[in-house]
Design an enzyme around this catalytic site. Structure first.
Site, PDB file in Angstrom:
ATOM      1  N   HIS A   1       9.841  10.938  31.140  1.00 18.29           N
ATOM      2  CA  HIS A   1       9.448  11.951  30.148  1.00 18.29           C
ATOM      3  C   HIS A   1      10.434  12.047  28.971  1.00 18.29           C
ATOM      4  CE1 HIS A   1       7.340  16.084  29.440  1.00 18.29           C
ATOM      5  NE2 HIS A   1       6.957  15.128  28.609  1.00 18.29           N
TER       6      HIS A   1
ATOM      7  N   HIS B   1       5.966  20.133  39.929  1.00 17.90           N
ATOM      8  CA  HIS B   1       5.140  20.275  38.734  1.00 17.90           C
ATOM      9  C   HIS B   1       3.661  20.207  39.109  1.00 17.90           C
ATOM     10  CE1 HIS B   1       3.561  19.500  34.707  1.00 17.90           C
ATOM     11  NE2 HIS B   1       4.754  19.776  34.204  1.00 17.90           N
TER      12      HIS B   1
ATOM     13  N   ASP C   1      11.365  19.209  39.368  1.00 19.51           N
ATOM     14  CA  ASP C   1      10.575  19.646  38.216  1.00 19.51           C
ATOM     15  C   ASP C   1       9.955  21.015  38.475  1.00 19.51           C
ATOM     16  OD1 ASP C   1       9.291  19.625  35.805  1.00 19.51           O
ATOM     17  OD2 ASP C   1       8.339  17.687  36.079  1.00 19.51           O
ATOM     18  N   ASP C   2      10.313  21.986  37.656  1.00 19.90           N
ATOM     19  CA  ASP C   2       9.681  23.319  37.643  1.00 19.90           C
ATOM     20  C   ASP C   2       9.978  24.169  38.879  1.00 19.90           C
ATOM     21  OD1 ASP C   2       8.631  22.404  35.310  1.00 19.90           O
ATOM     22  OD2 ASP C   2       6.531  22.626  35.854  1.00 19.90           O
TER      23      ASP C   2
ATOM     24  N   LYS D   1       8.887  29.602  32.795  1.00 23.75           N
ATOM     25  CA  LYS D   1       9.046  28.309  32.151  1.00 23.75           C
ATOM     26  C   LYS D   1       8.537  28.363  30.712  1.00 23.75           C
ATOM     27  CE  LYS D   1       7.040  23.684  32.305  1.00 23.75           C
ATOM     28  NZ  LYS D   1       6.202  22.741  33.072  1.00 23.75           N
TER      29      LYS D   1
ATOM     30  N   CYS E   1      10.682  20.448  30.025  1.00 20.85           N
ATOM     31  CA  CYS E   1      11.113  19.188  30.634  1.00 20.85           C
ATOM     32  C   CYS E   1      11.964  18.311  29.728  1.00 20.85           C
ATOM     33  CB  CYS E   1       9.888  18.403  31.089  1.00 20.85           C
ATOM     34  SG  CYS E   1       8.889  19.266  32.314  1.00 20.85           S
TER      35      CYS E   1
END
Length: 744
Positions: A164, A255, A70-71, A331, A108
């Site tokens: 998510h 994240h 994530d990220d 992002k 996401c």
């Protein structure tokens, strides 16, 4: 003395010959019987295995381990940036295939939905933003998913980590979407130790689930380590002989919140920027997690027949320590920094290893690629936007993908002031209607707290249409049709080819010399620039739209491309087929077009200065912080091969390419389903569900909403009243946090 030769070449005398011969015969019969039995048992095993494989028609299905981070930004891995310590990731990537032309979505939910369904978000209704914790939304119920197809192919499917993708009904949970088991969080961001997730003041709840139950009692355990332990337990609890395995390890890291264990921060103690220091430490925890998983694969016998895929879900957020340098943007934006992902494939099954692949790939490609690799039937999944790219990855062949639709978000119009958005929920209210083709249509009905699409007063054109606003449900996605792909060929040979083509090149001045070429099938009296279009590649089932009609406004806003065509050819051109104030982005060949508001477009350098971001953040600014952004700028064009950092906008030099990519956007938009972005449901409050985030509308049918939720004006006024005090509190909080963190 008589001697007799027996088995094994030994000679015996005649006196003891009888006994010895009988003994030899007995031994020989025993060996023959053992050989016969072993051959028979081997034959039985082969027959039974052939029966088993005959039932599925597949053999040697590989174990698939998909690790989703994530990220993680382009500059947040060791083989791109040596200051980041990731020895395991670097080794796996070096021994496998590094994907250097791989794309994801900027936030996401869209990336995860396209991984699960193999379809663009315009075909799932998730074009706008993320799925908020209180929103009654999830993946369309009628749409098949990747784990469902793999399960049909005989795979055991398990997921660990962040979901998510909505959870308002039990039918939305991972265990109802194809996974045999699930352990992880359902919302977009949770505390790494307490597993609390908040969706506003006073709206916090516990978010850790084991299958469909809340997994209480795990507080204090670091999530990255906890998820890794569960993944290893899955590998240990079964045997490779039990059948093929699909494991999706979707880590919450890296994240926010930035909460690495202190022991991982020490190697980065010399980094001046505290946020960057913590972020790098969290990347190191990911590296250790991957090392532990790969060790378990080797220990329990999975590795030799496994495929390990490592991928980020979107670009990094520089304000929270991530880095996409030298790519542009961050992002939440459609610049390369937001959508170009870090990824590699490691497997003993790769035919060509230890190389870098520059084949054009997209996250939607994993669905058909993995289903095909598993021996599944991909024809059962209709309307896929992905391609089977395994030959391009494993053998180095040319990628079948020639273009990528990054997105079309009709609810996001170009604002008068540039305001970037992050993955945090509730930052911006919707501004348009979710009706199909919202970039073209003008709904007539209005409802309270429901915002219908309104034409921008600055926009001078609209499209004639007789369609009425639609009541959106995910069932509408069933009607979407697959989009024909635009093929690219060389300029001189395009005259003999039936398909249009684009082959960019570089002139002495640095501008691309390639152009689109098409073979016209109908006569036309339009100008040269109008003849360069993509109408030939439109779907045969879709009727061409009528020309746009100019509105009666005092000063209509004409697109940049129209002004260029007028000045170049001396005669005004008809209105464009696309409202360039709509946020959209598309990649065709080496060309990339962005319209509307692509998001924050700075090149953010490395965080080399202290915590407060003012100085280092302003080192590379596309415009001065005191000056307003160009409100009329709504079209950008880049040649990504020659300009991967998006520093040379070629929209003015190449209006013909702009025109054709706008045509391509219009074509995709005609296949889009309505945007589904419902209002928050107060029943989702964790205080009503045992202080945990959990399904709250179980037993109800799939929610259906018309329009898009609009927050009341009172809420905005309250925020404005508190603005000065909030800013002051926020400043001192950041200052105090920075001073305390510098002591680490």
């Amino acid at each position: 003395m008589d001697r007799t030769l027996i088995e094994g070449g030994s000679w015996v005398t005649a006196a003891g010959g009888a006994v010895t011969m009988r003994a030899a015969a007995t031994v020989l019969s025993v060996f023959l019987s053992l050989d016969f039995l072993s051959a028979q048992s081997q034959s039985d095993r082969m027959n039974s295995s052939s029966v088993q494989t005959g039932e599925t028609g597949r053999k040697n299905q590989p174990h698939i381990i998909f690790i989703l981070i994530d990220d993680q930004g382009y500059n947040d891995i060791g083989y791109h940036n040596p200051t980041i310590i990731t020895p395991t990731l670097d080794k796996l990537a070096a021994e496998g295939v590094i994907l250097e032309n791989y794309y994801v979505q900027p936030i996401c939910t869209p990336s995860r939905s396209q991984l699960m369904t193999g379809r663009y978000q315009i075909h799932t209704g998730l074009q706008h933003s993320i799925i908020r914790p209180r929103q009654p939304s999830c993946l369309p119920s009628h749409m098949d998913t990747l784990p469902e197809r793999l399960r049909q192919a005989g795979y055991a499917t398990h997921m660990v980590g962040k979901w998510h993708l909505g959870f308002y009904r039990k039918a939305c949970l991972p265990t109802r979407k194809g996974f045999d088991s699930f352990f992880g969080s359902l919302t977009g961001s949770v505390d790494y130790y307490s597993y609390r997730s908040c969706d506003g003041p006073g709206l916090c709840g516990y978010d850790l689930h084991d299958n469909e139950n809340v997994a209480w009692g795990q507080e204090g355990k670091y999530s990255t380590m906890l998820f890794t332990q569960r993944a290893r337990k899955i590998l240990e609890s079964r045997s490779p002989a039990d059948g093929p395995l699909f494991l999706l390890l979707s880590l919450q890291a890296v994240h926010t919140p930035l909460q690495p264990p202190k022991s991982y921060i020490y190697p980065y103690r010399n980094m001046a920027n505290v946020a960057r220091r913590k972020f790098a430490a969290m990347v190191s925890t990911v590296d250790e997690a991957v090392r532990n998983v790969t060790y378990a694969l080797r220990k329990y016998g999975y590795y030799r027949n496994s495929v390990i895929i490592y991928s980020t879900d979107n670009g990094a957020q520089p304000f929270t320590g991530g880095s996409n340098w030298p790519l542009r943007g961050r992002k939440g934006t459609y610049w390369e920094g937001g959508v170009r992902g870090v990824a590699f494939v490691h497997s003993p099954l790769l035919k060509r290893r230890r190389r870098v692949s520059r084949a054009l790939l997209h996250i939607t490609d994993w669905f058909p690629t993995l289903v095909g690799l598993a021996g599944g039937n991909i024809t059962q999944s209709q309307g896929l936007d992905g391609f089977d790219v395994w030959p391009a990855i494993s053998e180095g062949k040319e990628s079948p993908r020639k273009e990528i639709l990054h997105n079309i978000d009709p609810l996001h119009k170009h604002p008068t002031e540039s305001k970037s958005r992050d993955d945090k929920p509730g930052k911006k209210a919707a501004a348009e209607s979710p009706s199909k083709g919202a970039a073209f249509q003008n709904p007539k009905k209005k409802q309270k707290k429901v915002l219908k699409q309104k034409l921008d007063k600055k926009s001078g054109f609209k499209l004639k249409t007789t369609k009425k606003p639609q009541i959106f449900s995910h069932e509408a996605a069933k009607k979407s049709k697959p989009v024909p792909k635009l093929k690219l060929k060389s300029g001189p040979k395009a005259k003999t080819k039936p398909e249009p083509e684009l082959q960019p090149g570089i002139q002495s001045g640095g501008a691309p010399s390639g152009t689109f070429h098409r073979k016209s099938k109908t006569k036309s009296k339009r100008t040269t620039s109008q003849n360069h279009n993509l109408s030939q590649s439109r779907s045969a089932h879709t009727k061409p739209k009528k020309p746009l009609k100019e509105q009666r406004t005092p000063k209509p806003k004409q697109t940049f491309v129209q002004n260029q065509n007028t000045s170049q050819f001396g005669t005004p051109t008809p209105p464009q087929l696309w409202d360039t104030s709509v946020q959209a982005a598309i990649r065709v060949g080496d060309w990339k077009l962005l319209t509307g508001d692509p998001g924050h477009g700075d090149w953010v350098p490395l965080q080399m200065l202290p915590t407060l971001p003012g100085r280092w953040w302003n080192l590379e600014r596309s415009s001065s912080p005191l000056s307003k952004p160009p409100s009329l700028k709504t079209v950008w064009l880049f040649n990504i091969r020659s300009d991967p950092f998006e520093r040379r906008d070629l929209a003015e030099q190449r209006p013909d390419v702009v025109q054709q990519l706008l045509e391509r956007l219009a074509h995709y938009n005609r296949t889009a389903v309505p945007v589904y972005f419902p209002p928050d449901d107060p029943r989702a409050n964790p205080s009503r569900n045992g202080q945990a985030w959990a399904p709250w509308a179980d037993g109800e049918e799939e929610a259906k909403y018309q329009g898009v939720y609009k927050k009341g004006k009172n809420a905005k006024k309250k925020k404005k009243k508190k603005c000065r005090l909030c800013k002051l509190k926020s400043f001192f909080l950041k200052l105090n946090t920075g001073m305390m963190s510098n002591g680490i």
